[in-house]
Design a protein around this motif. Structure first.
Motif, short mmCIF file in Angstrom:
data_model
loop_
_atom_site.label_atom_id
_atom_site.label_comp_id
_atom_site.label_asym_id
_atom_site.label_seq_id
_atom_site.Cartn_x
_atom_site.Cartn_y
_atom_site.Cartn_z
N VAL A 1 60.47 74.89 -26.65
CA VAL A 1 59.98 74.12 -26.65
C VAL A 1 60.66 72.97 -28.29
N VAL A 2 60.45 71.58 -27.83
CA VAL A 2 61.07 71.09 -28.85
C VAL A 2 60.15 70.20 -29.66
N SER A 3 59.82 70.14 -30.96
CA SER A 3 59.15 69.30 -31.87
C SER A 3 59.60 67.99 -32.61
N LEU A 4 59.42 66.97 -32.47
CA LEU A 4 59.58 65.80 -32.73
C LEU A 4 59.07 65.40 -33.93
N ARG A 5 58.88 65.67 -35.56
CA ARG A 5 57.98 65.18 -36.10
C ARG A 5 57.92 63.93 -36.98
N PHE A 6 57.33 62.86 -36.99
CA PHE A 6 57.71 61.92 -37.36
C PHE A 6 58.41 61.53 -39.06
N SER A 7 59.60 61.41 -40.33
CA SER A 7 59.90 61.54 -40.97
C SER A 7 59.43 59.99 -41.94
N ALA A 8 60.62 60.29 -43.03
CA ALA A 8 60.23 58.75 -44.05
C ALA A 8 60.02 57.37 -43.23
N ASN A 9 61.14 57.87 -42.36
CA ASN A 9 61.71 56.14 -41.48
C ASN A 9 60.92 56.47 -39.93
N ALA B 1 62.25 51.75 -26.97
CA ALA B 1 61.98 51.72 -25.44
C ALA B 1 63.58 52.35 -25.03
N ALA B 2 64.69 52.48 -26.40
CA ALA B 2 65.27 53.58 -26.29
C ALA B 2 65.32 54.71 -26.36
N HIS B 3 64.23 54.88 -26.71
CA HIS B 3 63.87 56.74 -26.43
C HIS B 3 63.30 57.03 -25.94
N ALA C 1 47.38 63.44 -34.13
CA ALA C 1 46.82 63.13 -35.68
C ALA C 1 48.38 62.28 -35.50
N GLY C 2 48.47 61.56 -34.62
CA GLY C 2 50.02 60.76 -35.09
C GLY C 2 51.17 61.67 -34.83
N GLU C 3 51.34 62.89 -35.60
CA GLU C 3 52.68 63.64 -36.48
C GLU C 3 54.15 62.95 -35.68
N GLY C 4 53.64 62.67 -34.06
CA GLY C 4 55.41 63.22 -33.60
C GLY C 4 54.68 63.15 -32.14
N GLY C 5 55.71 63.95 -31.30
CA GLY C 5 55.67 64.40 -30.63
C GLY C 5 56.15 65.76 -29.74
N ALA C 6 56.13 66.32 -28.63
CA ALA C 6 57.21 67.70 -28.35
C ALA C 6 57.53 67.66 -26.95
N VAL C 7 58.60 68.23 -26.88
CA VAL C 7 59.47 68.55 -25.47
C VAL C 7 59.22 69.74 -24.61
N LEU C 8 58.98 70.23 -23.80
CA LEU C 8 59.74 71.47 -23.49
C LEU C 8 60.22 71.34 -22.14
N ALA D 1 70.25 65.27 -30.12
CA ALA D 1 71.26 64.43 -31.04
C ALA D 1 71.43 63.20 -30.72
N GLU D 2 71.04 63.19 -29.49
CA GLU D 2 71.31 62.09 -28.99
C GLU D 2 69.97 60.57 -28.41
N ASP D 3 68.65 61.44 -29.35
CA ASP D 3 67.71 61.47 -29.27
C ASP D 3 67.96 59.90 -29.59
N PRO D 4 67.37 57.97 -29.11
CA PRO D 4 67.89 57.32 -30.81
C PRO D 4 66.32 57.81 -31.75
N PHE D 5 65.53 58.62 -31.98
CA PHE D 5 64.41 58.98 -32.97
C PHE D 5 64.98 59.59 -33.37
N VAL D 6 66.29 60.57 -33.38
CA VAL D 6 67.21 61.49 -33.70
C VAL D 6 67.76 60.88 -34.51
N ALA D 7 68.83 59.82 -34.16
CA ALA D 7 69.22 59.33 -34.46
C ALA D 7 69.42 58.50 -35.56
N ALA D 8 68.06 58.22 -35.55
CA ALA D 8 67.70 57.06 -36.62
C ALA D 8 67.09 57.50 -37.70
N ASP D 9 67.12 58.80 -37.84
CA ASP D 9 65.78 60.21 -38.59
C ASP D 9 65.00 59.75 -38.58
N VAL D 10 63.73 59.13 -37.35
CA VAL D 10 62.70 58.59 -37.53
C VAL D 10 61.56 59.54 -36.74
#
Length: 95
Positions: A3-11, A20-22, A43-50, A64-73
């Motif tokens: 389970v991958v949790s992708l939580r929004f950061s300050a960016n 589009a790239a994400h 609550a719009g906190e980010g996303g998740a991947v199974l 690490a190749e996710d554009p959101f991760v690479a740009a610290d979004v």
């Protein structure tokens, strides 16, 4: 299984320019058979991947190749789950 949790950061404000790239990164995960489910967190906190069918190191590289991760979004947290008991519909995740 992971389970991958992708939580929004300050960016977070950069998300629209990278969406589009994400989405292309997500599509590739489904096409490769690695992603089983993606979705937004409440609550719009980010996303998740199974994800399944790859090693932790391979998933780390893919995330690490996710554009959101690479740009610290978003900041990624990966939970490694060793399936024990499953509903028969999910028996394939037990490997």
């Amino acid at each position: 299984m992971f389970v991958v949790s992708l939580r929004f950061s300050a960016n977070r404000s950069r998300a629209p320019e990278l969406m589009a790239a994400h989405n292309a990164w997500i599509q590739r995960g489904f096409e490769d058979g690695v992603f089983l489910l993606t979705g937004g967190l409440n609550a719009g906190e980010g996303g998740a991947v199974l994800a399944h069918g790859l090693t932790r190191a391979e998933l780390d590289a893919r995330v690490a190749e996710d554009p959101f991760v690479a740009a610290d979004v978003v900041r990624a947290e990966i939970l490694d789950i060793a399936p024990g008991r499953t509903d028969p519909r999910l028996a394939f995740v037990k490997g």
